[in-house]
Each structure stands twice: as C-alpha cells, then as structure tokens.
Write a protein that holds these residues in place. Structure first.
Motif, PDB file in Angstrom:
ATOM      1  N   GLU A   1       0.832  -1.204   0.000  1.00 14.62           N
ATOM      2  CA  GLU A   1       0.000   0.000   0.000  1.00 14.62           C
ATOM      3  C   GLU A   1       0.868   1.256   0.000  1.00 14.62           C
ATOM      4  O   GLU A   1       2.001   1.244   0.454  1.00 14.62           O
ATOM      5  N   THR A   2       0.277   2.347  -0.470  1.00 14.12           N
ATOM      6  CA  THR A   2       0.954   3.638  -0.445  1.00 14.12           C
ATOM      7  C   THR A   2       0.521   4.393   0.796  1.00 14.12           C
ATOM      8  O   THR A   2      -0.676   4.542   1.056  1.00 14.12           O
ATOM      9  N   PHE A   3       1.493   4.865   1.565  1.00 13.60           N
ATOM     10  CA  PHE A   3       1.240   5.637   2.776  1.00 13.60           C
ATOM     11  C   PHE A   3       1.832   7.033   2.626  1.00 13.60           C
ATOM     12  O   PHE A   3       2.877   7.198   1.995  1.00 13.60           O
ATOM     13  N   LEU A   4       1.175   8.013   3.222  1.00 14.21           N
ATOM     14  CA  LEU A   4       1.700   9.377   3.275  1.00 14.21           C
ATOM     15  C   LEU A   4       1.931   9.743   4.728  1.00 14.21           C
ATOM     16  O   LEU A   4       1.180   9.332   5.613  1.00 14.21           O
ATOM     17  N   ASN A   5       2.957  10.556   4.972  1.00 16.09           N
ATOM     18  CA  ASN A   5       3.152  11.075   6.327  1.00 16.09           C
ATOM     19  C   ASN A   5       2.374  12.383   6.474  1.00 16.09           C
ATOM     20  O   ASN A   5       1.754  12.861   5.522  1.00 16.09           O
ATOM     21  N   GLU A   6       2.414  12.958   7.653  1.00 14.16           N
ATOM     22  CA  GLU A   6       1.653  14.183   7.927  1.00 14.16           C
ATOM     23  C   GLU A   6       2.023  15.324   6.983  1.00 14.16           C
ATOM     24  O   GLU A   6       1.151  16.028   6.482  1.00 14.16           O
ATOM     25  N   THR A   7       3.305  15.515   6.776  1.00 15.48           N
ATOM     26  CA  THR A   7       3.768  16.614   5.933  1.00 15.48           C
ATOM     27  C   THR A   7       3.284  16.439   4.499  1.00 15.48           C
ATOM     28  O   THR A   7       2.797  17.388   3.876  1.00 15.48           O
TER      29      THR A   7
ATOM     30  N   GLU B   1      -8.864   8.561   7.942  1.00 13.77           N
ATOM     31  CA  GLU B   1      -8.403   7.464   8.789  1.00 13.77           C
ATOM     32  C   GLU B   1      -6.876   7.386   8.724  1.00 13.77           C
ATOM     33  O   GLU B   1      -6.286   7.597   7.666  1.00 13.77           O
ATOM     34  N   TYR B   2      -6.251   7.090   9.842  1.00 15.17           N
ATOM     35  CA  TYR B   2      -4.793   7.006   9.893  1.00 15.17           C
ATOM     36  C   TYR B   2      -4.348   5.726  10.578  1.00 15.17           C
ATOM     37  O   TYR B   2      -5.141   5.038  11.211  1.00 15.17           O
ATOM     38  N   VAL B   3      -3.077   5.415  10.428  1.00 13.09           N
ATOM     39  CA  VAL B   3      -2.469   4.233  11.026  1.00 13.09           C
ATOM     40  C   VAL B   3      -1.274   4.700  11.854  1.00 13.09           C
ATOM     41  O   VAL B   3      -0.526   5.573  11.426  1.00 13.09           O
TER      42      VAL B   3
ATOM     43  N   VAL C   1       2.611   8.614  12.529  1.00 13.49           N
ATOM     44  CA  VAL C   1       1.267   8.637  11.957  1.00 13.49           C
ATOM     45  C   VAL C   1       1.402   8.523  10.451  1.00 13.49           C
ATOM     46  O   VAL C   1       2.162   9.250   9.823  1.00 13.49           O
ATOM     47  N   ARG C   2       0.648   7.601   9.868  1.00  9.94           N
ATOM     48  CA  ARG C   2       0.673   7.399   8.426  1.00  9.94           C
ATOM     49  C   ARG C   2      -0.760   7.312   7.911  1.00  9.94           C
ATOM     50  O   ARG C   2      -1.661   6.828   8.600  1.00  9.94           O
ATOM     51  N   TYR C   3      -0.954   7.801   6.694  1.00  2.30           N
ATOM     52  CA  TYR C   3      -2.266   7.814   6.056  1.00  2.30           C
ATOM     53  C   TYR C   3      -2.220   6.965   4.796  1.00  2.30           C
ATOM     54  O   TYR C   3      -1.351   7.153   3.954  1.00  2.30           O
ATOM     55  N   ARG C   4      -3.161   6.032   4.671  1.00  4.42           N
ATOM     56  CA  ARG C   4      -3.271   5.226   3.457  1.00  4.42           C
ATOM     57  C   ARG C   4      -3.881   6.093   2.360  1.00  4.42           C
ATOM     58  O   ARG C   4      -4.890   6.772   2.588  1.00  4.42           O
TER      59      ARG C   4
END
Length: 77
Positions: free
Chosen positions: A2-8, A32-34, A40-43
C-alpha cells in the motif's frame, strides 16, 4: 504494498497546515490514519474515500436555511 503518506505529505496534498491536520485527527474529523510505532501514516486509499465523502458546493447541506422557505409563486396583485 500500500501507499502511505506522512503528515507533511498529506498537509501539502490537501493544502492545509500541519496544525489543522493534527486538530482533525484529534477530533476524529480527518481521514483514517495508522500508527506505526510513534509515527502517523495515512493510506492513500483512505484519503481518497475521505475526500469523496466531503460535502460539495454551497453549504454542503450542513446548515439549515435561515427563515421560512420562499414561495416560488408570486401573488397576483
């Protein structure tokens, strides 16, 4: 994978501040976050679902009309 993004990355993508993004997360209003340990990471898929669920146009139906509804018929004088 999966692709995750960080907060920034997400704040740049949505063009909102980190503070705004964190406030949404604390209030349960944002995507939703993980948590990966302390991170913290966002799908990407969850972000797209969240954006698709946001209201569009006008007031998004969140606010009720002010005052009584206007009649479409004009009284005959």
């Amino acid at each position: 994978m999966e692709t995750f993004l960080n907060e920034t990355q997400l704040s740049e993508m949505l063009q909102v501040s980190l503070a705004c993004l964190r406030r949404w997360r604390l209030r349960g209003e944002g995507p939703e976050y993980v948590k990966v340990g302390p991170l913290v990471r966002y799908r990407l898929e969850a972000i797209m679902r969240w954006v698709d669920g946001l209201p569009t146009g006008g007031n998004g139906g969140r606010l009720k009309p002010v005052g009584p509804p206007r009649s479409r018929l004009h009284p005959v004088a």
